[in-house]
Write an enzyme that holds these catalytic residues in place. Structure first.
Site, short mmCIF file in Angstrom:
data_model
loop_
_atom_site.label_atom_id
_atom_site.label_comp_id
_atom_site.label_asym_id
_atom_site.label_seq_id
_atom_site.Cartn_x
_atom_site.Cartn_y
_atom_site.Cartn_z
N ASN A 15 0.81 -1.23 0.00
CA ASN A 15 0.00 0.00 0.00
C ASN A 15 0.84 1.28 0.00
O ASN A 15 0.39 2.32 -0.46
CB ASN A 15 -1.02 -0.01 1.14
CG ASN A 15 -0.39 0.00 2.50
OD1 ASN A 15 0.74 -0.44 2.68
ND2 ASN A 15 -1.11 0.50 3.48
N GLY A 18 2.99 -5.30 7.47
CA GLY A 18 1.97 -6.06 6.75
C GLY A 18 0.85 -6.41 7.72
O GLY A 18 0.65 -5.74 8.73
N SER A 19 0.13 -7.48 7.40
CA SER A 19 -1.03 -7.85 8.22
C SER A 19 -0.59 -8.47 9.54
O SER A 19 0.52 -9.01 9.66
CB SER A 19 -1.88 -8.86 7.45
OG SER A 19 -1.11 -10.02 7.19
N GLY A 68 2.40 -11.05 10.30
CA GLY A 68 3.35 -10.58 11.32
C GLY A 68 3.61 -11.64 12.39
O GLY A 68 4.74 -11.83 12.84
N GLU A 70 5.20 -3.94 12.15
CA GLU A 70 4.15 -2.92 12.02
C GLU A 70 2.99 -3.60 11.30
O GLU A 70 3.15 -4.02 10.16
CB GLU A 70 4.63 -1.72 11.20
CG GLU A 70 5.75 -0.93 11.84
CD GLU A 70 5.36 -0.25 13.13
OE1 GLU A 70 4.14 -0.11 13.41
OE2 GLU A 70 6.26 0.13 13.88
N CYS A 130 -2.92 1.57 6.52
CA CYS A 130 -2.95 1.01 7.88
C CYS A 130 -3.56 2.04 8.83
O CYS A 130 -4.15 1.68 9.84
CB CYS A 130 -1.55 0.64 8.33
SG CYS A 130 -0.39 1.99 8.12
P1 NAD Z 1 0.59 -9.10 4.04
O1 NAD Z 1 0.76 -9.40 5.49
O2 NAD Z 1 -0.26 -10.00 3.23
O3 NAD Z 1 2.02 -9.06 3.31
C1 NAD Z 1 3.07 -8.25 3.78
C2 NAD Z 1 4.39 -8.79 3.25
O4 NAD Z 1 4.64 -10.06 3.88
C3 NAD Z 1 4.40 -9.06 1.74
O5 NAD Z 1 5.64 -8.73 1.20
C4 NAD Z 1 4.15 -10.56 1.68
O6 NAD Z 1 4.60 -11.16 0.48
C5 NAD Z 1 4.96 -11.02 2.87
N1 NAD Z 1 4.63 -12.37 3.37
C6 NAD Z 1 3.49 -13.09 3.19
N2 NAD Z 1 3.60 -14.28 3.80
C7 NAD Z 1 4.83 -14.32 4.39
C8 NAD Z 1 5.52 -15.29 5.18
N3 NAD Z 1 4.97 -16.47 5.47
N4 NAD Z 1 6.75 -14.99 5.64
C9 NAD Z 1 7.31 -13.79 5.37
N5 NAD Z 1 6.72 -12.84 4.62
C10 NAD Z 1 5.48 -13.10 4.14
O7 NAD Z 1 0.08 -7.58 3.96
P2 NAD Z 1 -0.32 -6.74 2.69
O8 NAD Z 1 -1.63 -7.25 2.14
O9 NAD Z 1 0.83 -6.62 1.77
O10 NAD Z 1 -0.55 -5.29 3.34
C11 NAD Z 1 -1.72 -4.93 4.02
C12 NAD Z 1 -1.54 -5.02 5.52
O11 NAD Z 1 -0.41 -4.26 5.91
C13 NAD Z 1 -2.71 -4.43 6.29
O12 NAD Z 1 -3.02 -5.26 7.37
C14 NAD Z 1 -2.17 -3.09 6.78
O13 NAD Z 1 -2.79 -2.58 7.93
C15 NAD Z 1 -0.75 -3.43 7.03
N6 NAD Z 1 0.07 -2.22 7.04
C16 NAD Z 1 0.54 -1.80 8.25
C17 NAD Z 1 1.29 -0.64 8.34
C18 NAD Z 1 1.80 -0.15 9.67
O14 NAD Z 1 2.71 0.68 9.66
N7 NAD Z 1 1.28 -0.60 10.79
C19 NAD Z 1 1.57 0.08 7.18
C20 NAD Z 1 1.08 -0.39 5.95
C21 NAD Z 1 0.33 -1.55 5.90
#
Ligand code: NAD
Length: 502
Positions: A157, A233-234, A238, A255, A289
Site C-alpha cells: 500500500n 503487513g497484516s 506478522g 508494524e 494502515c
Molecule cells: P501481508 O501481510 O499480506 O504481506 C506483507 C508482506 O509479507 C508481503 O511482502 C508478503 O509477500 C509477505 N509475506 C506473506 N507471507 C509471508 C511469510 N509467510 N513470511 C514472510 N513474509 C510473508 O500484507 P499486505 O496485504 O501486503 O498489506 C496490508 C496489511 O499491511 C494491512 O493489514 C495493513 O494494515 C498493514 N500495514 C501496516 C502498516 C503499519 O505501519 N502498521 C503500514 C502499511 C500496511
C-alpha cells in the site's frame, strides 16, 4: 494490450548484479485499474535465491560496517536527490501497479525522499551517550553498533515510502539488506533500489528478491545469518514472521494492521470533520494502515454529520488514478476487492444500515479494474465485525456515542492500536482523549492519516511489538548498544578499586 511475450522482464538484484531467479519462473504484475495493462514480469524467487542474497549481504557487511557513517550518509543523500529527479516517473509507475491516485503516489515517493534525506542527516549525528564513570581514571560511553544482515519485508500500500522507512535507517547504521517487496508492487521496490545503486551503494549492500510471501519470506526469517527482521503487513503474517524469527533470536520489528477511529464531539467544526473523515476513510481507497475506518460521533451532531458525510462520499469520483479528475482509485487486487464485498455483506447481515455505496463498479471505463463504491455504514454497533475487523477498503462505519468517555471506550475496544483522532474545540477534551486512547499516533482536528518522517511511527496492541519506524526510533531498530569503558589509570583493576574507595 501488452502480452506476456512482449512484456519487460525485471530481475532480482543480488551482489550488485541484476539476475534471474534460479527457478526460471516469473510472475505477472498488472494494473488494478485495467488488468489488460501488463506492467511487467518479475522473478518468482526461491529459497536458493534468498540464500544467495543473504550470503552476498553477509560478505558486504564486513566492509560496509567500516565505512564511516557520514560517508554512508553521503550515498543516501545522493539517492534522495535522484529520487527528487525521478519523482514523477516513479509516481506514475506506482499508480499503474498499485492503483492509488497520482497525488498520493507523488506523496509516497516524497516520503521516500524525506526519509532518505533525514537518515542521511543521521549519519553525522547517531548520538550515543557519554556518562561519568564510577572511577576517576576511567571514561564510560555507549555507541550504536549495526546488527548485520537485515531482512526487510514490505506491503503493497506504500510501495516506496515503507521500504525507505526501513532501508534508509538500516544502511546509515551500517547494516546490509535483503529486501522482499509485496508481489503486487515490485516495480516501485525496484525503482527505489535503482536509485540507491545509482547513488553508489556498493555491491551486496542492498539485495532485492521478489516472489511469494512464504517462498521468499520464510528463509529471510529463519536463516541464522540474518540478525534483524523489519516487517510491515497484516497481523496474521506478522505473527508468522515473529514465530519464524524467534528460534534464532533475531531482533524483530513488526508494524501490522489497524482499525483507526475518528471521534467527533458536539463542539466540533463539522465541515472540517467531514473533510477529515472523507480523506481519512477513502484516501488510498481505504487501503492505509491508518485509514479512518470507524467514525464515532456525538449524538447531538450525529444526524448533521451523517447527512454531510454521505453527501460528500456520494460525489467522490472513482476511476483510474492516472487521470487528473480521479479522487479514488481501485482496490489493489481481486482478493482485496472480494474482501471489501464480503464485508459489505457482513455489515448488512449484522444489521448495520448502508447509507451509501455497497457495490462493485464495473461498467464502461471501470469494467477492467477492481473498483468499488465509497461505502458508509451508519448506526453501527461497536460490537459488529465491520466496526472491529480491518477491511482495508473504502468502507467506513459510523457509530453514535453520548460522551467523550464512551467515544474513548469504543475507540479502545478493538484489537489494534495504530492511530486515533478527535475533532473538538475543547482543549481539555483533546488532551484527555490524547492521554486515554491507547494508540501509537494521535491527531487533534485532523484525520488519522499523514506522518512526518522525523517522528516515530507505529502502533500498540496487535498493531506493533513495541518498536517504531521513522524518527530516531528507527535507529533503535537497526542498531544495538555497545558500552565502552576506557581505563587510563595504568593500575591493576583490584588496586584501582581499593584506591577509589579511600
Ligand atoms: P501481508 O501481510 O499480506 O504481506 C506483507 C508482506 O509479507 C508481503 O511482502 C508478503 O509477500 C509477505 N509475506 C506473506 N507471507 C509471508 C511469510 N509467510 N513470511 C514472510 N513474509 C510473508 O500484507 P499486505 O496485504 O501486503 O498489506 C496490508 C496489511 O499491511 C494491512 O493489514 C495493513 O494494515 C498493514 N500495514 C501496516 C502498516 C503499519 O505501519 N502498521 C503500514 C502499511 C500496511
Amino acid at each position: 494490450m501488452t502480452t506476456t511475450a512482449t512484456a519487460t522482464t525485471y530481475k532480482n538484484f543480488i551482489d550488485g548484479e541484476w539476475v534471474a531467479s534460479r527457478s526460471g519462473r516469473t510472475f505477472e504484475n498488472r494494473n488494478p485499474a485495467n488488468t489488460d495493462d501488463l506492467i511487467g514480469l518479475f522473478q518468482h524467487s526461491t529459497a536458493e535465491d534468498v540464500h544467495a542474497a543473504i550470503e552476498a549481504a553477509a560478505r558486504a557487511y564486513e566492509t560496509w560496517r567500516l565505512v564511516p557513517a557520514p560517508k554512508r550518509a553521503e550515498i543516501l543523500f545522493r539517492a534522495a536527490q535522484l529520487l527528487v529527479d525521478r519523482k514523477e516517473e516513479y509516481a506514475r509507475d506506482m499508480t499503474r501497479e498499485m492503483g492509488k491516485i497520482l497525488n498520493e503516489t507523488r506523496g509516497d515517493v516524497q516520503e521516500a525522499i524525506d526519509m532518505t534525506f533525514y537518515m542521511a542527516g543521521e549519519g553525522r549525528r547517531m548520538f550515543g551517550q557519554t556518562v561519568p564513570s564510577e572511577l576517576r581514571s576511567k571514561f564510560a560511553m555507549s555507541i550504536r553498533q549495526p546488527l548485520g544482515v537485515s531482512s526487510i519485508i514490505t506491503p503493497w500500500n506504500f510501495p516506496m515510502a515503507i521500504p525507505s522507512w526501513k532501508i534508509a535507517p538500516a544502511l546509515v547504521c551500517g547494516n546490509t539488506v535483503v529486501f522482499k517487496p509485496a508481489s503486487q508492487t515490485p516495480l516501485s521496490a525496484l525503482n527505489f533500489v535503482k536509485a540507491l545503486t545509482d547513488a553508489g551503494v556498493p555491491k551486496g549492500v542492498v539485495n532485492l528478491v521478489t516472489g511469494d510471501g512464504p517462498d521468499v519470506g520464510t528463509p529471510m526469517t529463519t536463516d541464522p545469518a540474518v540478525r534483524v527482521v523489519s516487517f510491515t503487513g497484516s497481523t496474521t503474517v506478522g505473527r508468522i514472521v515473529n514465530e519464524a524469527s524467534a528460534p534464532s533470536f533475531k531482533k524483530v520489528h513488526l508494524e501490522m494492521g489497524g482499525k483507526n477511529v475518528i471521534m467527533i464531539m458536539d463542539d466540533a467544526n463539522l465541515e472540517l470533520a467531514v473533510d477529515g473523515c472523507l480523506w481519512g476513510g477513502f484516501g488510498t481507497t481505504g487501503q492505509r494502515c491508518t485509514a479512518a475506518s470507524r467514525v464515532v460521533v456525538h449524538e447531538k451532531v450525529y444526524r448533521a454529520f451523517v447527512d454531510a458525510f454521505v453527501a460528500r462520499a456520494r460525489t467522490l469520483k472513482v476511476g483510474d488514478g492516472l487521470l487528473d479528475e480521479t479522487e479514488m482509485g481501485p482496490s489493489n487486487s481481486d482478493p482485496q476487492l472480494q474482501t471489501v464485498m464480503k464485508y459489505v455483506k457482513v455489515g448488512q447481515d449484522e444489521g448495520a444500515r448502508l447509507a451509501v455505496g455497497g457495490h462493485r463498479l464495473d461498467r464502461g471505463s471501470l469494467a477492467k479494474g477492481y473498483f468499488h463504491e465509497p461505502t458508509i455504514f451508519v448506526d453501527v454497533d461497536p460490537k459488529m465485525r465491520v466496526a472491529r475487523e480491518e477491511i482495508f477498503g473504502p468502507v467506513v462505519s459510523v457509530i453514535p456515542c453520548r460522551s467523550l468517555d464512551e467515544a474513548v471506550a469504543i475507540g479502545n475496544s478493538v484489537e489494534y492500536g495504530l492511530s486515533a483522532s478527535i475533532y473538538t474545540q475543547d482543549i481539555n477534551r483533546a488532551f484527555a482523549a490524547m492521554r486515554d486512547l491507547y494508540t501509537g499516533i494521535f491527531y487533534v482536528n485532523a484525520p488519522t492519516i499523514g506522518a512526518e518522517v522525523h517522528l516515530p511511527f507505529g502502533g500498540t496492541k496487535n498493531t506493533g511489538n513495541g518498536h517504531r519506524e521513522a524518527g530516531v526510533a528507527a535507529l533503535d531498530v537497526f542498531s544495538e548498544w555497545k558500552s565502552i569503558y576506557i581505563d587510563f589509570s595504568g593500575k591493576l583493576q583490584r588496586a584501582q578499586i581499593d584506591v577509589e574507595q579511600i
